[in-house]
Structure formats: C-alpha cells, structure tokens
Design a protein around this motif. Structure first.
Motif, mmCIF file in Angstrom:
data_model
loop_
_atom_site.group_PDB
_atom_site.id
_atom_site.type_symbol
_atom_site.label_atom_id
_atom_site.label_comp_id
_atom_site.label_asym_id
_atom_site.label_seq_id
_atom_site.Cartn_x
_atom_site.Cartn_y
_atom_site.Cartn_z
ATOM 1 N N GLN A 112 -13.134 3.573 6.002
ATOM 2 C CA GLN A 112 -13.258 2.870 4.734
ATOM 3 C C GLN A 112 -14.736 2.737 4.384
ATOM 4 O O GLN A 112 -15.530 2.263 5.186
ATOM 5 C CB GLN A 112 -12.611 1.492 4.816
ATOM 6 C CG GLN A 112 -12.569 0.740 3.504
ATOM 7 C CD GLN A 112 -11.561 1.329 2.529
ATOM 8 O OE1 GLN A 112 -10.509 1.814 2.936
ATOM 9 N NE2 GLN A 112 -11.874 1.320 1.259
ATOM 10 N N GLN A 116 0.815 -1.217 0.000
ATOM 11 C CA GLN A 116 0.000 0.000 0.000
ATOM 12 C C GLN A 116 0.849 1.268 0.000
ATOM 13 O O GLN A 116 0.356 2.352 -0.307
ATOM 14 C CB GLN A 116 -0.930 0.019 1.234
ATOM 15 C CG GLN A 116 -1.983 -1.065 1.219
ATOM 16 C CD GLN A 116 -1.505 -2.354 1.858
ATOM 17 O OE1 GLN A 116 -0.301 -2.612 1.906
ATOM 18 N NE2 GLN A 116 -2.416 -3.173 2.337
ATOM 19 N N ASP A 159 -9.286 -3.552 4.824
ATOM 20 C CA ASP A 159 -9.941 -4.083 3.630
ATOM 21 C C ASP A 159 -11.276 -4.685 4.037
ATOM 22 O O ASP A 159 -11.365 -5.407 5.049
ATOM 23 C CB ASP A 159 -9.082 -5.161 2.969
ATOM 24 C CG ASP A 159 -7.877 -4.571 2.251
ATOM 25 O OD1 ASP A 159 -7.962 -3.399 1.847
ATOM 26 O OD2 ASP A 159 -6.862 -5.279 2.128
#
Length: 487
Positions: A479, A103, A381
């Motif tokens: 997120q 990342q 994620d």
C-alpha cells in the motif's frame, strides 16, 4: 339560378329518420366454458385443483430439495462457525471458507451478474421453468395450498365451504388454516433471519422471548409478508408485481420450450363418449373438460395461446395427459413444445442467441473464478497523522506518524510481518510483527524516521508491505503512502 333549380328539384319529405343498428352476437371463444366472463380478475378466488403426473412429481421433489436446502443451510457449521452468514452489522459475508468484506464488492457484483445471465440462458432455452419449479413465491404458494387441502379439502370442497354461511365447522377450519399459515410463516421468517444473524442464538432468543426490538420487528415483517404473499396474494404477485413476467418475452423466441396447446389437433372442442368416433363427429381431441384451467395456479386457459401469466409449472400438461389416457388418445395435446414444432417446422435447439448467452456465462464464470483464486484475504489502510505532517525528533531525524489498520479477511488467526520501502535507511518505530485474529481489524500506531540527508524532496513516495509469516502463506499486500520532510 342553378342552385335554385337544384334545391327546387329535391323532393321534400316529413318522414322521421330511422337509425339502423348492427345486431351483435356473443360468440364463445374457442369453445370456452367461461362465456361472457373475464378469464381472470385480481379479486377472483382461484381454487387450484390437485393433479398428479410426471411434471408435478418432478416439481414437488425439486421444491422439497429447495426447501430442505433453505432450511438446513444456516444450521451448517464450518470450522467452528456458521457456514453461511451474511452479517450486515459487521459488514462481513461468510460462505464456508470464503469471507467477503465491503472491499470485495466486485465479487458480489459478479455473483449477481452471473445469476442474471444464467436466468436469461435458462429462459431462452426452457421458458419460465424458474417460475414454475424454483421461484420461492411458487414453492411457498404450493406449500400453503397443501395446508388448504389437508384442512379444508379438495378445490370443490373449499369452494363450497367459502360459499356457506359462518358455521362452527367453517370457523374451526378457517382458524386452523390461518394458524398453520402464520406458524409456518413465522418459521420461514426465523429461518430467513438466520442467514443474517447467528441461527442458534436467534432461536434461543425467540423461544425465550429475549429478542431485541429490531429483530422482533424484522421477524414480524417477514412473517406477515410470507403470510400475505403465499396465503392471500399468490398469483397476483406473479401477474402484477414480478418484473420477470414483463420482460421475459424479450428472451423468448420461436424455439423456446414452453407449455402450449396443440390447437390444430385439439379443435374443435366438444364433449363425447369414450367409445364414440370423434373424428366422424367433426371434433378434435380436446373434450373441453376445463381441467387445464382448474389446475392452473394463475387461473389462465392455456388453450388461448401463449400468455405472460403462464409460469410453465406443467400442471395443465399432467391434467390433460390424464384425460388423454382415459380417452385412449395420444399424449401431448398440451405439452412442452416450441412454436416452430407446433407449425411443423424444424426446431433449432442450438441457436445463436443461446450460444451467445452460453459464451457469456463461460467468460463471466471464468473471470469470477480467477478473481476468487487470486484474491488476497488481507487488507491494509494507512491513516496519516493530520495534526503534524512531519516533525524532527531528538536525534535530528525527520519523523512521520501513521496508523495502520490491518484487516485479516481469512477465517484463521495469522501473524504478519510489516516493512516499508521507497526511502533508504528508514527506521521503524513500533511493532513489525503482529498477530491478527480471524475476521478482525488490528490497529497499529507506528512512526517512520529518516535522516534528512536521505530526503531529496519535500514529499517522497513510500510503500508499506504486509506479509503473512504464520501460518506460512504467500499472502502479501503493498500500500502506497507519502513521507513529508520538515520545511
């Protein structure tokens, strides 16, 4: 009629036509002793003569620091782990207290871009000093030459030894030399591999012959690559394989410091006695001793002008300075200088090109520093359950299932608190506070349920929030995901 008259008036002769040739004379270029020979052939053996002087001492000390840095860095420990480790199998780069993940690819890109522009800046200012003083190819080549000098002798002795027939003395010396090269190459390969595999485990595995087949292959490859590059190819790598030698001219200008020969002062060349008045003899300061060629690791004659093969190591400068001292001539016949200075023009050390590179370096360094400072060592994620977007539970609520992957990119074990926002009165089913070990991924299956009366649309935007609560920190990440209603 006129044509007949003209042809008849032309005298006829039966004498053979004699071809005229222009005589060719071989001319010695700048008094060079290598008349009729190429200055360099890829197959030629270059016997580098040892030279001492200020720039060679500087180069040797810089090489020593560079090699010690390369050697010791993978052995350093920091907070209980290897300080520098580029673990490709785990996709994790550790540099002291900084851990980089896929990342963080932009950070690695910034590092490479910054290094490239730093090289451009140095080249514009000081020419190819990187090649002469810090390039691994140059450092390892001079180390291999040191082994040659200790085992086979001086340049003349090495040349004489190679010209001899195969004798026991020659076999012993050659065997010792190549054995030393191979052992040093293996040591280099093991140290280099230690940057990508835990160093202590690697050395134990090698000496106990317990390495994997892949690691053994990697060590063999880098051993023979080092042995071939520094032992056999040497200047061929610099002249024909290194791309930097080809595009360096784009960064040079007439104020770039390079190693150059002062032709106006040195020509014409010629031998003379130390007590003779060479000016009265019509000679310049160059005594044509050819030492500048004999000490050059790439085998060029710096007196022929600026050449892309020159790596700015300063060997010829020290050799010439020693000769000038013995002849009681002024120093600097060969020196670090600029094209403008040689022509008697004003030198501009501070110029637009250099300023441009410096400004870019400052800007990119600032941006890289800001990105490191503002980097959040945390990643999230979100994976939705693809088999069923939404379902109705036994309480009549609409429920969506998610799998959260929390990546702790720091080097300490941290506790994180999780929450969701975007829809009122949501219910969280699963852990909301988890402990994630350093440099690991924590997989957490959870579900979110909502009263159907709170849902106005078939699909609503929600945001998952992860906050570090222990040790206390402001690390926080959000997120976005989707919440589906049952049709």
């Amino acid at each position: 009629m006129r044509a007949n008259d003209q042809s008849s008036s032309t005298p006829k002769t039966n004498k053979p036509v004699v071809e005229q040739h222009i005589p060719i004379k071989n001319v010695k270029i700048h008094g060079s002793k290598n008349t009729g020979k190429e200055r360099y052939k890829p197959g030629d053996q270059i016997y580098v003569r040892k030279v001492s002087g200020f720039f060679q001492k500087l180069r040797q000390r810089m090489n020593l620091v560079y090699f010690a840095f390369f050697l010791m860095l993978p052995w350093l420990q920091f907070n209980g782990h290897q300080a520098v480790l580029f673990d490709i199998s785990e996709q994790r780069f550790t540099i002291f207290n900084l851990t980089l993940w896929p990342q963080d690819l932009t950070l690695l890109a910034w590092f490479f871009i910054l290094g490239a522009f730093l090289l451009f800046f140095v080249t514009t200012f000081l020419g190819r000093v990187w090649c002469g003083y810090m390039c691994p190819q140059t450092v390892w080549t001079f180390i291999f030459i040191w082994f040659e000098e200790k085992i086979e002798g001086t340049a003349n002795q090495r040349r004489k030894l190679d010209g001899q027939k195969m004798t026991s003395n020659k076999v012993i010396r050659k065997t010792l030399k190549h054995s030393a090269w191979l052992l040093f190459s293996l040591f280099t390969a093991m140290t280099f591999a230690g940057y990508f595999s835990p160093m202590q485990d690697l050395f134990v595995d090698v000496f106990t012959l317990d390495t994997s087949v892949m690691m053994a292959g990697i060590l063999a490859f880098f051993t023979f690559a080092t042995y071939g590059n520094a032992g056999w190819m040497r200047e061929t790598v610099c002249l024909h394989m290194c791309p930097y030698a080809r595009f360096q001219s784009a960064m040079f200008d007439k104020d770039t410091l390079t190693v150059a020969y002062d032709a106006e002062r040195g020509e014409g060349r010629g031998a003379r006695g130390r007590k003779q008045d060479h000016k009265a003899m019509g000679l310049g300061d160059c005594i044509d001793c050819n030492l500048c060629v004999e000490v050059c690791p790439t085998g060029i004659d710096i007196r022929n002008g600026l050449q892309y093969e020159c790596i700015n190591c300063g060997s010829c400068v020290d050799a010439c300075s020693g000769v000038m001292s013995k002849m009681n001539y002024p120093q600097g016949l060969i020196r670090y200088t600029t094209e403008h200075e040689l022509k008697g023009k004003k030198v501009h050390l501070v110029r637009s090109k250099l300023i441009g590179y410096a400004v870019l370096l400052v800007i990119m360094s600032t941006m890289l520093l800001l990105e490191i400072v503002n980097r959040v060592p945390l990643s999230l994620d979100i994976i939705r359950d693809r088999t069923e977007l939404a379902r109705e539970n036994f309480n009549g609520e609409i429920e969506n299932v998610y799998t959260l992957k929390i990546l702790n990119m720091s080097q300490t074990d941290n506790t994180y608190k999780l929450s969701v926002k975007g829809i009122e009165n949501t219910l969280w089913h699963g852990k909301q506070e988890v402990l994630v070990e350093a440099a690991t991924v924590y997989t957490l299956p959870i579900s979110i349920s909502v009263d159907p009366y709170e849902l106005e649309k078939y699909m609503s935007n929600i945001t998952f929030v992860v906050e570090q609560v222990s040790p206390e920190s402001d690390a926080r990440i959000e997120q976005e995901s989707r919440f589906f209603n049952k049709r």
